[in-house]
Scaffold this motif. Sequence first.
Motif, PDB file in Angstrom:
ATOM      1  N   SER A 178      34.005  40.774  61.786  1.00 31.42           N
ATOM      2  CA  SER A 178      32.788  39.997  61.376  1.00 31.42           C
ATOM      3  C   SER A 178      33.120  39.285  60.042  1.00 31.42           C
ATOM      4  O   SER A 178      33.998  39.796  59.396  1.00 31.42           O
ATOM      5  N   VAL A 179      32.219  38.252  59.922  1.00 31.72           N
ATOM      6  CA  VAL A 179      32.637  37.557  58.638  1.00 31.72           C
ATOM      7  C   VAL A 179      32.464  38.503  57.346  1.00 31.72           C
ATOM      8  O   VAL A 179      33.243  38.154  56.549  1.00 31.72           O
ATOM      9  N   MET A 180      31.455  39.201  57.416  1.00 29.69           N
ATOM     10  CA  MET A 180      31.318  40.076  56.348  1.00 29.69           C
ATOM     11  C   MET A 180      32.501  41.032  55.928  1.00 29.69           C
ATOM     12  O   MET A 180      32.851  41.376  54.801  1.00 29.69           O
ATOM     13  N   ASP A 181      32.997  41.572  57.083  1.00 33.21           N
ATOM     14  CA  ASP A 181      34.079  42.541  56.850  1.00 33.21           C
ATOM     15  C   ASP A 181      35.539  41.706  56.476  1.00 33.21           C
ATOM     16  O   ASP A 181      36.314  42.281  55.684  1.00 33.21           O
ATOM     17  N   MET A 182      35.510  40.472  57.040  1.00 29.25           N
ATOM     18  CA  MET A 182      36.717  39.617  56.538  1.00 29.25           C
ATOM     19  C   MET A 182      36.501  39.123  55.266  1.00 29.25           C
ATOM     20  O   MET A 182      37.722  39.263  54.260  1.00 29.25           O
ATOM     21  N   GLU A 183      35.519  39.100  54.740  1.00 27.46           N
ATOM     22  CA  GLU A 183      35.162  38.635  53.275  1.00 27.46           C
ATOM     23  C   GLU A 183      35.385  39.861  52.520  1.00 27.46           C
ATOM     24  O   GLU A 183      36.147  39.856  51.231  1.00 27.46           O
ATOM     25  N   LYS A 184      35.142  41.172  52.997  1.00 29.44           N
ATOM     26  CA  LYS A 184      35.540  42.217  51.990  1.00 29.44           C
ATOM     27  C   LYS A 184      37.104  42.501  51.967  1.00 29.44           C
ATOM     28  O   LYS A 184      37.572  42.788  50.810  1.00 29.44           O
ATOM     29  N   ASP A 185      37.750  42.214  53.131  1.00 24.82           N
ATOM     30  CA  ASP A 185      38.975  42.328  53.114  1.00 24.82           C
ATOM     31  C   ASP A 185      39.726  41.314  52.192  1.00 24.82           C
ATOM     32  O   ASP A 185      40.567  41.434  51.266  1.00 24.82           O
ATOM     33  N   LEU A 186      39.112  39.975  51.982  1.00 28.60           N
ATOM     34  CA  LEU A 186      39.728  39.040  51.444  1.00 28.60           C
ATOM     35  C   LEU A 186      39.686  39.167  49.799  1.00 28.60           C
ATOM     36  O   LEU A 186      40.815  38.996  49.195  1.00 28.60           O
ATOM     37  N   PHE A 187      38.606  39.649  49.574  1.00 32.99           N
ATOM     38  CA  PHE A 187      38.391  39.911  47.905  1.00 32.99           C
ATOM     39  C   PHE A 187      39.309  41.299  47.676  1.00 32.99           C
ATOM     40  O   PHE A 187      39.494  41.330  46.525  1.00 32.99           O
ATOM     41  N   ARG A 188      39.509  42.226  48.494  1.00 35.25           N
ATOM     42  CA  ARG A 188      40.286  43.478  48.284  1.00 35.25           C
ATOM     43  C   ARG A 188      41.690  42.950  48.045  1.00 35.25           C
ATOM     44  O   ARG A 188      42.345  43.415  47.154  1.00 35.25           O
ATOM     45  N   LEU A 189      42.197  42.103  48.849  1.00 36.98           N
ATOM     46  CA  LEU A 189      43.710  41.670  48.552  1.00 36.98           C
ATOM     47  C   LEU A 189      43.659  40.719  47.351  1.00 36.98           C
ATOM     48  O   LEU A 189      44.738  41.016  46.708  1.00 36.98           O
ATOM     49  N   ILE A 190      42.670  40.017  47.153  1.00 38.21           N
ATOM     50  CA  ILE A 190      42.799  39.343  45.781  1.00 38.21           C
ATOM     51  C   ILE A 190      42.498  39.915  44.631  1.00 38.21           C
ATOM     52  O   ILE A 190      43.036  39.902  43.555  1.00 38.21           O
ATOM     53  N   TRP A 191      41.866  41.142  44.540  1.00 35.75           N
ATOM     54  CA  TRP A 191      41.712  42.001  43.451  1.00 35.75           C
ATOM     55  C   TRP A 191      43.375  42.824  43.473  1.00 35.75           C
ATOM     56  O   TRP A 191      43.622  42.913  42.267  1.00 35.75           O
ATOM     57  N   LEU A 192      43.898  43.314  44.490  1.00 35.72           N
ATOM     58  CA  LEU A 192      45.038  43.812  44.334  1.00 35.72           C
ATOM     59  C   LEU A 192      45.955  42.817  43.965  1.00 35.72           C
ATOM     60  O   LEU A 192      46.938  43.136  43.081  1.00 35.72           O
ATOM     61  N   GLY A 193      46.048  41.571  44.529  1.00 37.37           N
ATOM     62  CA  GLY A 193      47.202  40.681  43.996  1.00 37.37           C
ATOM     63  C   GLY A 193      46.859  40.221  42.539  1.00 37.37           C
ATOM     64  O   GLY A 193      47.783  39.984  41.748  1.00 37.37           O
ATOM     65  N   PHE A 194      45.431  40.197  41.959  1.00 37.20           N
ATOM     66  CA  PHE A 194      45.290  39.805  40.475  1.00 37.20           C
ATOM     67  C   PHE A 194      45.856  41.048  39.815  1.00 37.20           C
ATOM     68  O   PHE A 194      46.291  40.556  38.685  1.00 37.20           O
ATOM     69  N   ILE A 195      45.564  42.270  40.046  1.00 42.16           N
ATOM     70  CA  ILE A 195      46.003  43.285  39.285  1.00 42.16           C
ATOM     71  C   ILE A 195      47.552  42.976  39.179  1.00 42.16           C
ATOM     72  O   ILE A 195      48.331  43.368  38.106  1.00 42.16           O
ATOM     73  N   ALA A 196      48.369  43.098  40.339  1.00 42.20           N
ATOM     74  CA  ALA A 196      49.742  43.097  40.282  1.00 42.20           C
ATOM     75  C   ALA A 196      50.110  41.744  39.426  1.00 42.20           C
ATOM     76  O   ALA A 196      51.209  41.747  38.761  1.00 42.20           O
ATOM     77  N   LEU A 197      49.545  40.580  39.607  1.00 46.63           N
ATOM     78  CA  LEU A 197      49.896  39.532  38.975  1.00 46.63           C
ATOM     79  C   LEU A 197      49.782  39.571  37.332  1.00 46.63           C
ATOM     80  O   LEU A 197      50.626  39.029  36.551  1.00 46.63           O
ATOM     81  N   THR A 198      48.462  40.457  37.043  1.00 48.47           N
ATOM     82  CA  THR A 198      48.290  40.549  35.677  1.00 48.47           C
ATOM     83  C   THR A 198      49.463  41.660  35.056  1.00 48.47           C
ATOM     84  O   THR A 198      50.024  41.062  33.853  1.00 48.47           O
ATOM     85  N   PHE A 199      50.084  43.028  35.610  1.00 45.45           N
ATOM     86  CA  PHE A 199      51.147  43.486  35.019  1.00 45.45           C
ATOM     87  C   PHE A 199      52.197  42.534  35.286  1.00 45.45           C
ATOM     88  O   PHE A 199      53.154  42.662  34.348  1.00 45.45           O
ATOM     89  N   ALA A 200      52.532  41.543  36.278  1.00 49.81           N
ATOM     90  CA  ALA A 200      53.889  40.880  36.189  1.00 49.81           C
ATOM     91  C   ALA A 200      53.839  39.936  35.083  1.00 49.81           C
ATOM     92  O   ALA A 200      54.808  39.954  34.387  1.00 49.81           O
ATOM     93  N   ILE A 201      52.809  39.302  34.701  1.00 47.09           N
ATOM     94  CA  ILE A 201      52.709  38.574  33.280  1.00 47.09           C
ATOM     95  C   ILE A 201      52.908  39.212  32.094  1.00 47.09           C
ATOM     96  O   ILE A 201      53.525  38.811  31.329  1.00 47.09           O
ATOM     97  N   GLY A 202      52.346  40.480  32.097  1.00 45.53           N
ATOM     98  CA  GLY A 202      52.489  41.482  31.044  1.00 45.53           C
ATOM     99  C   GLY A 202      53.734  41.544  30.668  1.00 45.53           C
ATOM    100  O   GLY A 202      54.484  41.477  29.648  1.00 45.53           O
TER     101      GLY A 202
END
Length: 275
Positions: A178-202
């Motif tokens: 469903s669209v709702m489940d896809m949105e949840k998956d999308l933001f879960r991926l973005i959160w994980l990627g954002f955390i990894a990117l933050t540490f990479a920049i650090g």
Amino acid sequence: MTANAVFYVFGAILYLVATWGIYKSFQHETQQNTFWIRPVITAGLLIQAFLIYEALFLHGTPHFGMALALSITFFCCTLLLLIETFLTRLSTMLVFVLPLSAASMLLPLLLPGTPLGPQSANIEFRIHLLLAILAYSLMTMALVQSLLLVAVHNQVRHKKLGNGTSSNRNVLLDRMPSVMDMEKDLFRLIWLGFIALTFAIGFGLLYSQELYGVAFRYDHKTIVTTIAWCIFGILLAGHHFLGWRGKFAARWTVIGFVMLMVAYIGVRFVLEVIQ
């Protein structure tokens, strides 16, 4: 054709065969008789892992470039999606990621990269590189998810308007959650990627401070990476506090991804292909 080239081509063929198998299983509305797909993907991953290891560690000075970066990125994407299939059914996203993984298998034959140099022995640099690749991999999956989300949104909208017919049904989109489940998956991926990117920049700042005596260097890569980090940070904050979602969130995911790719892949493309 050298032995290595045969492995590159064979690995790409394995990914394409798995793509065909997944698509056919969706087309026939069944997940039966797909037991062979996971071993085929696993075989492709093993070949790709060996070729990546060989490029980085088996020939003296490690060589790294745009092609190998893309190969490692899609290797990580494929591996994460394969692990997911053991918890759920075969992912529709694999149909889109596997052909990209196949293409990335062949790129190192054309662009072998350049020596990393003495900085590759620096521990901060190695951690920075690994975290950056992980961030790129997660954001690549977020990009694919965002594009699928837009496609599903359009399909749902057409059905609501009474335009959906059996002739224009998309087998792959019909298999999406469903669209709702896809949105949840999308933001879960973005959160994980954002955390990894933050540490990479650090770790990149630590490496820059140790090597150049200044943490933040005003070069193209640093500035564009920072812009990408800000875009994803604003998107996550907007989703949490303002409820940003749907096509709006998907568009900003694409913009953030493009900026992130320009930060490294774009620079390497200019250095290795254009010049």
